[in-house]
Write an enzyme that holds these catalytic residues in place. Structure first.
Site, PDB file in Angstrom:
ATOM      1  CD  GLU A  15     -11.775  30.491  18.399  1.00  0.00           C
ATOM      2  OE1 GLU A  15     -12.080  31.284  19.333  1.00  0.00           O
ATOM      3  OE2 GLU A  15     -12.609  30.067  17.587  1.00  0.00           O
ATOM      4  CG  LEU A  27      -3.043  37.314  23.655  1.00  0.00           C
ATOM      5  CD1 LEU A  27      -4.185  38.320  23.806  1.00  0.00           C
ATOM      6  CD2 LEU A  27      -2.341  37.097  24.991  1.00  0.00           C
ATOM      7  CD  GLU A  58      -4.406  52.105  13.806  1.00  0.00           C
ATOM      8  OE1 GLU A  58      -3.991  51.716  14.897  1.00  0.00           O
ATOM      9  OE2 GLU A  58      -3.713  52.054  12.785  1.00  0.00           O
ATOM     10  CG  ASP A  80      -6.190  40.403  12.732  1.00  0.00           C
ATOM     11  OD1 ASP A  80      -6.137  40.968  13.836  1.00  0.00           O
ATOM     12  OD2 ASP A  80      -5.211  40.329  11.969  1.00  0.00           O
ATOM     13  CG  HIS A 139      -5.923  44.546  11.762  1.00  0.00           C
ATOM     14  ND1 HIS A 139      -4.734  43.895  12.024  1.00  0.00           N
ATOM     15  CD2 HIS A 139      -6.056  44.582  10.408  1.00  0.00           C
ATOM     16  CE1 HIS A 139      -4.175  43.527  10.883  1.00  0.00           C
ATOM     17  NE2 HIS A 139      -4.955  43.934   9.887  1.00  0.00           N
ATOM     18  CG  MET A 187       3.209  44.108  17.846  1.00  0.00           C
ATOM     19  SD  MET A 187       1.944  44.164  16.559  1.00  0.00           S
ATOM     20  CE  MET A 187       2.016  45.891  16.097  1.00  0.00           C
ATOM     21  N   GLY A 202       2.683  53.032  21.476  1.00  0.00           N
ATOM     22  CA  GLY A 202       1.535  53.309  22.333  1.00  0.00           C
ATOM     23  C   GLY A 202       0.733  54.544  21.960  1.00  0.00           C
ATOM     24  CG  ASN A 217      -6.460  43.714  17.801  1.00  0.00           C
ATOM     25  OD1 ASN A 217      -5.507  44.312  18.321  1.00  0.00           O
ATOM     26  ND2 ASN A 217      -6.400  43.242  16.561  1.00  0.00           N
TER      27      ASN A 217
END
Ligand code: GAR
Length: 208
Positions: A150, A96, A183, A153, A112, A93, A14, A110
């Site tokens: 869907e 979905l 990030e 990435d 990555h 991880m 986290g 998201n």
């Protein structure tokens, strides 16, 4: 003040969640507020980080449900109950389904740990991404914040930042540098950009 309501989905340490919490505290993320943290693992340290900062946090684990549908229904129930505007995957991880991502179309982002379209898609997550980048021998890698659809990435890119690979890097040293230099900066920045749009949109609607 009107703020967009954020849910952060996590699985591990986290540190990206921490970057969002720090941005909220410092005011750089001022148009959004983290209302909920959902972890895919009961022992995710991210849950402790949320608790220490007074944020509601729950573990929702796939194996506790009979089907993917039931698992996602529970997450959607928690998210909808809290009227969440933006869902942030921060080291989440668990897979979905398309049903879940289309339900929240344009409202899930998201982070990555590579420059998409390199080292992304199925099987590329966490340390594996940096192992692959080093094995290929790239001299520059980085991080990407993108919308989630869907395709793993595959959603529209929001922000990217390049990070140099250094002589003698291991997957762990590279992972740490990508987090620090990319990030932890990109994710709060993207969150603020989107929350600002949500707030602006809501204010406009109130005037109409
Ligand atoms: C981060 O490097 C994040 O980009 C990556 O997992 C790490 C989680 O760290 N996510 C993925 O690989 C998703 N495909 P954190 O739990 O300390 O934020």
């Amino acid at each position: 003040m009107l703020k967009a309501r954020i849910a952060v989905l996590v699985s591990g340490g986290g540190t990206n969640l921490q970057a969002l919490i720090d941005a909220q505290k410092s005011g750089s993320l001022h148009d959004g507020r983290i209302e909920l943290v959902l972890a895919s693992k009961k022992d995710a340290y991210a849950l402790t980080r949320a608790g220490e900062n007074g944020i509601e946090a729950k573990a929702v684990c796939r194996r506790d449900f009979e089907s993917q549908e039931a698992y996602e229904q529970e997450m959607a129930r928690l998210i909808d109950e809290r009227q969440i505007d933006l869902i942030i995957l921060a080291g989440f991880m668990s897979i979905l389904s398309g049903a879940f991502t289309s339900r929240y179309q344009g409202r899930i982002i998201n982070v990555h740990p590579s420059l998409i379209p390199s080292f992304c898609g199925k099987g590329y997550y966490g340390l594996k991404v940096h192992e692959a980048a080093l094995a290929y021998g790239v001299k520059v890698t980085g991080a990407t914040v993108h919308y989630v659809n869907e395709v793993t990435d595959g959603g529209r890119i929001i922000l990217q930042k390049a990070v140099e690979v250094q002589e003698g890097d291991t997957p762990k040293t590279l992972q740490r540098r990508v987090m620090e230099e990319a990030e932890w900066q990109l994710l709060p920045k993207a969150a603020q950009m989107i929350c600002a749009e949500i707030v602006k949109d809501r204010q406009m609607r109130r005037k109409i």
